[in-house]
Enzyme design. Structure first.
Site, PDB file in Angstrom:
ATOM      1  N   THR B 151      10.224   5.574  92.429  1.00 48.01           N
ATOM      2  CA  THR B 151       9.496   6.576  91.660  1.00 48.01           C
ATOM      3  C   THR B 151       9.125   7.814  92.481  1.00 48.01           C
ATOM      4  O   THR B 151       8.546   7.685  93.563  1.00 48.01           O
ATOM      5  CB  THR B 151       8.224   5.920  91.090  1.00 48.01           C
ATOM      6  OG1 THR B 151       8.621   4.776  90.340  1.00 48.01           O
ATOM      7  CG2 THR B 151       7.452   6.878  90.202  1.00 48.01           C
ATOM      8  N   GLU B 152       9.452   8.966  91.948  1.00 49.16           N
ATOM      9  CA  GLU B 152       9.162  10.265  92.589  1.00 49.16           C
ATOM     10  C   GLU B 152       9.795  10.367  93.971  1.00 49.16           C
ATOM     11  O   GLU B 152       9.311  11.083  94.834  1.00 49.16           O
ATOM     12  CB  GLU B 152       7.646  10.524  92.672  1.00 49.16           C
ATOM     13  CG  GLU B 152       6.933  10.507  91.334  1.00 49.16           C
ATOM     14  CD  GLU B 152       7.438  11.558  90.355  1.00 49.16           C
ATOM     15  OE1 GLU B 152       8.083  12.522  90.802  1.00 49.16           O
ATOM     16  OE2 GLU B 152       7.203  11.395  89.147  1.00 49.16           O
ATOM     17  N   LEU B 153      10.886   9.622  94.150  1.00 45.64           N
ATOM     18  CA  LEU B 153      11.593   9.589  95.423  1.00 45.64           C
ATOM     19  C   LEU B 153      10.688   9.111  96.566  1.00 45.64           C
ATOM     20  O   LEU B 153      10.882   9.470  97.723  1.00 45.64           O
ATOM     21  CB  LEU B 153      12.181  10.976  95.758  1.00 45.64           C
ATOM     22  CG  LEU B 153      13.659  10.990  96.187  1.00 45.64           C
ATOM     23  CD1 LEU B 153      14.550  10.395  95.096  1.00 45.64           C
ATOM     24  CD2 LEU B 153      14.132  12.402  96.509  1.00 45.64           C
TER      25      LEU B 153
END
Lengths: 407, 407
Positions: B151-153
């Site tokens: 998630t979100e890198l």
């Protein structure tokens, strides 16, 4: 500068705003003649020259007339007003205008670069001064008669007429919020480009450093120790302030969460009605009435509060919200209050939306993280509002007017 | 020698936003995610809007590019929550994604089904969500995933080790300078302490030129043309660069940056321009991992993300409200799973979506940079309030199910 009151003889936000605005203006190099309708000593006003239009004692102002009392105004035309009758609002206002006239004619003061008049109280004096000197008139609107009337009716038509004339005659208008600007446009038909929004600010230093001893409201403090959340508001009990809706919201909140109490600090015509309402809703043991508060009692009404609610039906600005932020409360502010335009770290609701208010009250009371976040954020935020910025905008306005610019 | 290539990776996601779910709904209604009265928060309306502005036109363009250029390739990650919404409100969108996958040149990247921060709270829940997503991709597209993005890198050494042991071939992260040091993001790397997995790091300058700056008229490079961008990509690769990792939100095309800015035609032109040079190609993420040897080891001792100038998790876990919300949420995990109540478990998992925490972010607020903040709520405090009310209701349902415990 044409004002109606200054601290410590003020009954509300107008005097506070005039004091700080003048002070910041003086610090930026303005030379100010400030006219008041009464005669008294004002500590900390050496930065300007104060002129008393009457020899009235300031006590008189609160006693007989009521500070902003527009209800008793029954005559528009000053010719019908007896100037010797200082028992009435119109009498004092007429004397105020005459005083300003004489000040100008006798060359007691020079021709001003700008005339700055505050609210309907001094608009007529402002117009007369403009007539005599041809100096630009700036009308600063802190509240209109619509605001004072609350949601019931529209107020005194004579006062409306005075306001309308003043707003028409003014070269520029300063509104203390976008909400007020909208009222001036839509209710008085003034073109929008004549009006500038300049929000009020707060001077945290003026509130002083002060150690809260937790003793003023000892019962409330003991409730807090038991886990209760104290909700408070400090205000005049008039229809404008939306207190019946606040009490309804409080009752709704108590349906879901019991450990809430409400402190209503202040006094006013709605007091008995509010007491009756709390009984009717079965929450009279949870609502505390203080009566009119000053000094320590006033300050501690903020200090004891976990949550401060500004429930106004129509609030041009709402300085008390900034004071509450200073004393570390979480803020819930109605969308009809102008102060909400300058603060983001707050919760907002429509003054009539008692369910939403109740939800917010319960949310803050039951979540330490939300409560902490709101307090911390707003404390950081309010401190950035400065009277120097307000004064800078006014100075800019004066300068523009002086060179004959239209905007 | 292998061709130099672009790894184009697009992330597709919509959360299940929580409606204005109040304390009066709590323990009464369990419909946190709708129906909505506020259209800017309405999941269906938002899905339909984004589908029309982005999903439909961009999948069409990608299909066209795949059909025109045999060397064009793309990698997508599509969250489970987005697929659920598309199944309900736009099955044709899923068909469009399928038509891309069916070309064999569109790879699906693995992630948590709910786009959650579970990795940082519960390893078991995290793994469950990864498996659930892999299964959903299998069921929908009939393909296996071999590349992972969190998630979100969000990324660090622990995540890399986990992904390595889990059997992923590659993992994606931000090409953040403090981590890269003197090195360039334009190579394939190996995370420190892993055996087989490779690391692809986002070239954030070139990615953000498109995703954030393309439509900014104040940008000195505005307008960005395909030729200019092609030039930059070539310059960035230099003589021996291997890959340019262009990672961005799928919604960049059409939703974040509107069609009338020319974003679609820019992209189409750029792909043509890039592939006109026979030394150039595109790689799917797993292909890049297969094609190139690791140039070096990358040590990421702390968590990086692709968000904000800080590249950390502070937009999701930066204040007390966010921490409290997440703590309360994950505290329920064991009790929730024991119920085997699919509806309850599903609702709880939808609340793990990271967007809920993001909406509670106050850092843009207090920094005055509200424009950097995308939220369907009036304030972070409102977002927190509705989330906590929903979480309380989950707790209430849990209590009803087990018949004991605390509320």
């Amino acid at each position: 500068m044409l004002g109606w009151e200054l601290p410590p003889h003020n009954s509300g936000g107008l005097g506070v705003a005039c004091y700080h605005l003048s002070k910041a203006l003086a610090q930026q190099g303005a030379s100010i003649d400030f006219v008041l309708p009464y005669d008294a000593y004002h500590p900390g006003t050496e930065y300007m020259t104060i002129h008393a239009a009457t020899t009235l004692n300031p006590i008189h102002k609160f006693g007989i007339m009521g500070a902003y009392d527009s209800k008793s105004v029954d005559k528009l035309d000053f010719d019908e007003v007896d100037m010797r009758d200082l028992q009435t609002m119109r009498g004092v206002q007429k004397r105020y205008v005459t005083f300003v006239e004489r000040m100008i004619k006798s060359k007691k003061i020079g021709v001003p670069d700008a005339i700055h008049a505050h609210d309907w109280l001094t608009m007529e004096a402002g117009m007369r001064a403009k007539q005599l000197t041809d100096a630009p008139l700036i009308v600063h609107v802190h509240a209109t008669e619509f605001d004072r009337a609350g949601s019931f009716g529209s107020g005194n038509p004579i006062v409306h007429e005075i306001e309308y004339q003043g707003l028409m005659m003014a070269d520029r208008i300063i509104a203390v919020s976008g909400i007020t600007k909208n009222i001036i446009i839509h209710r008085y038909g003034i073109p929008a480009d004549k009006i500038e929004v300049v929000h009020n600010a707060i001077d945290p230093n003026s509130l002083g450093s002060y150690d809260y001893d937790g003793r003023t409201y000892r019962y409330l403090e003991s409730l807090r120790r038991e886990g209760y959340t104290v909700v408070s508001t400090v205000t005049r009990f008039t229809a404008q302030k939306g207190l019946t809706q606040l009490v309804h919201g409080m009752a709704r909140a108590c349906e879901r969460y019991d450990k809430l109490v409400l402190l209503l600090a202040g006094d006013g015509e709605q007091r008995d009605e509010l007491i009756g309402l709390t009984a009717e809703l079965g929450i009279s043991d949870k609502v505390f009435f203080t009566g009119f508060v000053r000094g320590k009692q006033w300050r501690d009404a903020y200090n004891v509060a976990d949550v401060f609610v500004m429930s106004s039906v129509s609030e041009p600005f709402g300085l008390t919200a900034l004071e509450a932020a200073h004393y570390g409360s979480a803020l819930i502010i109605s969308k009809q209050s102008g102060v909400g335009e300058v603060l983001k770290s707050i919760m907002r609701y429509d003054f009539w939306d008692t369910d939403k208010l109740a939800d917010q009250l319960v949310g803050i009371a039951t979540s330490p993280a939300l409560s902490r976040q709101l307090r911390d954020d707003v404390k950081y935020e309010y401190a950035r509002l400065s009277w120097h910025d307000v004064a800078r905008k006014c100075m800019h306005l004066y300068t523009r007017m002086k060179i004959g610019a239209t905007v | 020698m292998s061709k130099r290539g672009i790894v184009l990776y697009l992330h597709v996601h919509q959360p299940w936003r929580v409606r204005d779910y109040t304390v009066f709904d709590t323990a009464e209604n369990h419909d946190y995610f709708g129906p909505f009265t506020e259209s800017h928060r309405n999941n269906k309306e938002i899905f339909e809007k984004v589908a029309n502005k982005s999903y439909r036109p961009m999948t069409k363009l990608l299909k066209e590019l795949l059909d025109t250029h045999p060397d064009f390739k793309v990698s997508l990650s599509i969250t489970g929550t987005l697929l659920e919404q598309a199944e309900q409100w736009g099955p044709d969108v899923i068909e469009s994604f399928k038509s891309l996958v069916n070309t064999g040149r569109c790879e699906i990247v693995a992630e948590t089904y709910y786009h959650s921060l579970a990795f940082f709270y519960s390893r078991s829940e995290f793994e469950h969500q990864v498996e659930k997503h892999r299964q959903k991709i299998r069921d929908t597209f009939g393909v296996e995933t071999s590349i992972f993005r969190n998630t979100e890198l969000s990324y660090d050494n622990n995540l890399a080790r986990w992904a390595d042991e889990f059997g992923f071939k590659g993992i994606l992260s931000e090409g953040w300078d403090p981590i890269l040091g003197w090195r360039s993001p334009n190579y394939v790397y190996k995370p420190v302490g892993t055996k087989n997995i490779k690391l692809l790091m986002k070239n954030y300058r070139l990615s953000d030129d498109v995703a954030f700056r393309f439509s900014n008229r104040a940008w000195e490079e505005y307008p960005l043309t395909a030729d200019k961008y092609d030039d930059w990509v070539n310059t960035s690769l230099g003589d021996d660069g291997e890959v340019i990792n262009l990672f961005m939100d799928f919604e960049t095309f059409g939703e974040n940056i509107w069609e009338d800015t020319g974003i679609f035609s820019f992209f189409k032109d750029f792909v043509g321009r890039w592939l006109a040079n026979p030394a150039n190609t595109f790689y799917m993420a797993s292909e890049a991992c297969d094609t190139f040897e690791a140039a070096d080891e990358i040590d990421t001792p702390y968590t990086t993300t692709w968000a904000d100038t800080e590249r950390d998790l502070s937009a999701w876990l930066g204040n007390g409200m966010q921490h409290e919300a997440m703590r309360h949420l994950y505290d329920l995990e064991g009790d929730i799973l024991r119920t085997s109540d699919e509806a309850l478990i599903g609702d709880w998992r939808r609340l793990t979506t990271s967007d809920h925490a993001y909406y509670m972010c106050t850092k843009y607020f207090t920094d005055g940079d509200v424009h950097a903040y995308f939220s369907p709520y009036e304030s972070p405090y409102d977002a927190f309030l509705y989330f906590i009310n929903a979480l309380r209701d989950v707790r209430f349902r849990l209590y009803e199910h087990h018949g004991h415990g605390d509320l």
